[in-house]
Enzyme design. Structure first.
Site, PDB file in Angstrom:
ATOM      1  NE  ARG A 274      42.991  67.159  38.757  1.00 14.66           N
ATOM      2  CZ  ARG A 274      43.938  67.249  39.708  1.00 14.66           C
ATOM      3  NH1 ARG A 274      43.902  66.432  40.754  1.00 14.66           N
ATOM      4  NH2 ARG A 274      44.893  68.148  39.616  1.00 14.66           N
TER       5      ARG A 274
ATOM      6  CG  ASP B  16      47.956  65.759  43.130  1.00 15.50           C
ATOM      7  OD1 ASP B  16      47.185  65.825  44.118  1.00 15.50           O
ATOM      8  OD2 ASP B  16      47.839  66.491  42.133  1.00 15.50           O
TER       9      ASP B  16
ATOM     10  CG  HIS C  54      44.077  72.669  49.233  1.00 10.66           C
ATOM     11  ND1 HIS C  54      45.334  73.035  48.838  1.00 10.66           N
ATOM     12  CD2 HIS C  54      43.684  71.680  48.383  1.00 10.66           C
ATOM     13  CE1 HIS C  54      45.685  72.337  47.769  1.00 10.66           C
ATOM     14  NE2 HIS C  54      44.702  71.496  47.482  1.00 10.66           N
ATOM     15  CB  SER C  55      46.566  73.883  55.625  1.00 10.52           C
ATOM     16  OG  SER C  55      45.649  74.829  56.119  1.00 10.52           O
ATOM     17  CE1 TYR C  56      50.397  73.417  48.155  1.00 10.59           C
ATOM     18  CE2 TYR C  56      48.409  74.502  48.960  1.00 10.59           C
ATOM     19  CZ  TYR C  56      49.133  73.939  47.935  1.00 10.59           C
ATOM     20  OH  TYR C  56      48.596  73.904  46.665  1.00 10.59           O
TER      21      TYR C  56
ATOM     22  CD  GLU D 245      44.302  68.244  49.084  1.00  5.30           C
ATOM     23  OE1 GLU D 245      43.217  68.319  48.478  1.00  5.30           O
ATOM     24  OE2 GLU D 245      45.411  68.222  48.503  1.00  5.30           O
TER      25      GLU D 245
ATOM     26  CG  HIS E 234      40.378  71.718  44.636  1.00  7.91           C
ATOM     27  ND1 HIS E 234      40.218  70.487  45.226  1.00  7.91           N
ATOM     28  CD2 HIS E 234      41.725  71.908  44.516  1.00  7.91           C
ATOM     29  CE1 HIS E 234      41.414  69.950  45.455  1.00  7.91           C
ATOM     30  NE2 HIS E 234      42.337  70.776  45.037  1.00  7.91           N
TER      31      HIS E 234
END
Length: 351
Positions: free
Chosen positions: A80, A252, A179-181, A313, A105
């Site tokens: 952000r 986060d 941004h892979s989970y 990330e 992003h």
């Protein structure tokens, strides 16, 4: 090593290509040139069972509509930016406002929602997929024409590497990540609450109500943010620490890394035995435990829900352009940008 190329879908009349890299151990990484999205990672568990360890979709249309940024490259700036604005050399730049008046992003589209040019290479020990994209001056409000390149490499040593590089013709800002989970249970059999995370980090960035850094770095000692000796994700989800509760239970948060390219981040799933070791030259990592994942529909046949994946990330600290105490991600005119993050797929039995 081999790379298989196929048409994944069409963006209007333009084909979107899929590339699958596969090594001698059966490890596979599949990616598409829309957003440089990693759609699948297949690795073995302790019994040799090959399963997918990332969240994703089966169709291009789902990625186009996706708001969770599954598997994509995020930029020009990950994270952000307060008020969607920043100042460089006395010039104020207004960016796209796409989250509560802030910039998130990379904006409305960003790098994750555009089509990149792509090509591949293969030899005995490694396979590569190269992506290039030219981001024009003013795109999403950013200054300077920026030529970007992202290279995904898979080796026979079960190592996957992401190399980001770029150059701009004017002073600008750049802070990219993937941004892979991840979900090491395999094929999303379980959530990630019992995954353990070990991380070489003494401090994390405190967040405000808008999930933006306040500028204060907090010592992890004695908190659910202390991963130096490893702990399960569930501890943070159930923690009464105000920062864990602020983000709807979990994490986060940006963490400042103590070391680089020295096993600084290790994610493990005791049940499957899978481990993921992450090394980077970035100053930090944002750990996101999918607290805001919408509980509607399905993800690869599994009901969507919170904590189904974890993002690691690697990047500069969010809003650094407005936080003079944070390491800068300002990119000077014509100065090459380069950043490397490596992922090693292993097993707890090997530790």
């Amino acid at each position: 090593m081999e790379v298989t190329k196929s048409i994944y879908g069409y963006l209007e009349d333009t084909p979107v290509y899929s590339y699958t890299m596969k090594n001698v151990h059966g490890v596979e990484v599949t990616c598409i040139d829309y957003g440089c999205i990693i759609t699948k990672m297949v690795t073995p568990d302790r019994n040799g069972r090959l399963e997918n360890i990332v969240l994703g979709y089966n169709q291009l249309e789902e990625y186009i509509q996706d708001s969770a940024n599954f598997g994509c490259v995020v930029g020009r700036v990950a994270g952000r930016i307060r008020g969607a604005t920043f100042t460089l050399d006395g010039n104020t730049y207004k960016l796209a406002k796409n989250e509560n008046g802030n910039h998130l992003h990379g904006g409305i589209k960003g790098f994750g929602k555009v089509l990149w040019n792509s090509s591949f290479e293969e030899d005995i020990n490694r396979a590569k997929v190269n992506f290039t994209y030219f981001s024009r001056d003013g795109e999403e409000g950013y200054p300077g024409n920026l030529a970007m390149r992202v290279t995904y490499t898979l080796t026979n040593d079960n190592e996957f590497m992401i190399h980001y590089s770029g150059k701009a013709d004017a002073k600008t800002v750049l802070n990219v990540t993937n941004h892979s989970y991840f979900n090491l249970s395999g094929d999303l059999k379980r959530d990630i609450l019992h995954h353990s995370l070990t991380m070489k980090s003494d401090q994390f960035a405190e967040l405000d109500e808008e999930l933006l850094p306040t500028g204060t770095l907090v010592d992890v000692e004695g908190t659910a943010f202390d991963f130096r000796k490893g702990q399960v994700i569930k501890n943070g989800v159930e923690s009464d620490h105000p920062q864990n509760q602020l983000v709807a239970g979990g994490y986060d948060h940006p963490f400042l890394l103590n070391n680089h390219h020295s096993d600084e981040i290790i994610l493990a799933d005791p049940e499957s035995g899978r481990t993921l070791t992450v090394e980077t030259d970035e100053v930090g990592v944002v750990v996101y435990t999918a607290n805001q994942l919408k509980e509607e529909g399905e993800i690869l046949g599994v009901p969507a829900r919170k904590h189904l994946g974890i993002c690691l990330e690697t990047q500069g600290l969010p809003d650094a352009v407005n936080q003079p105490e944070f390491p800068s991600w300002v990119l000077e005119k014509n100065k090459p940008f380069s950043s490397v993050t490596k992922y090693y797929f292993g097993l707890l039995d090997e530790q």
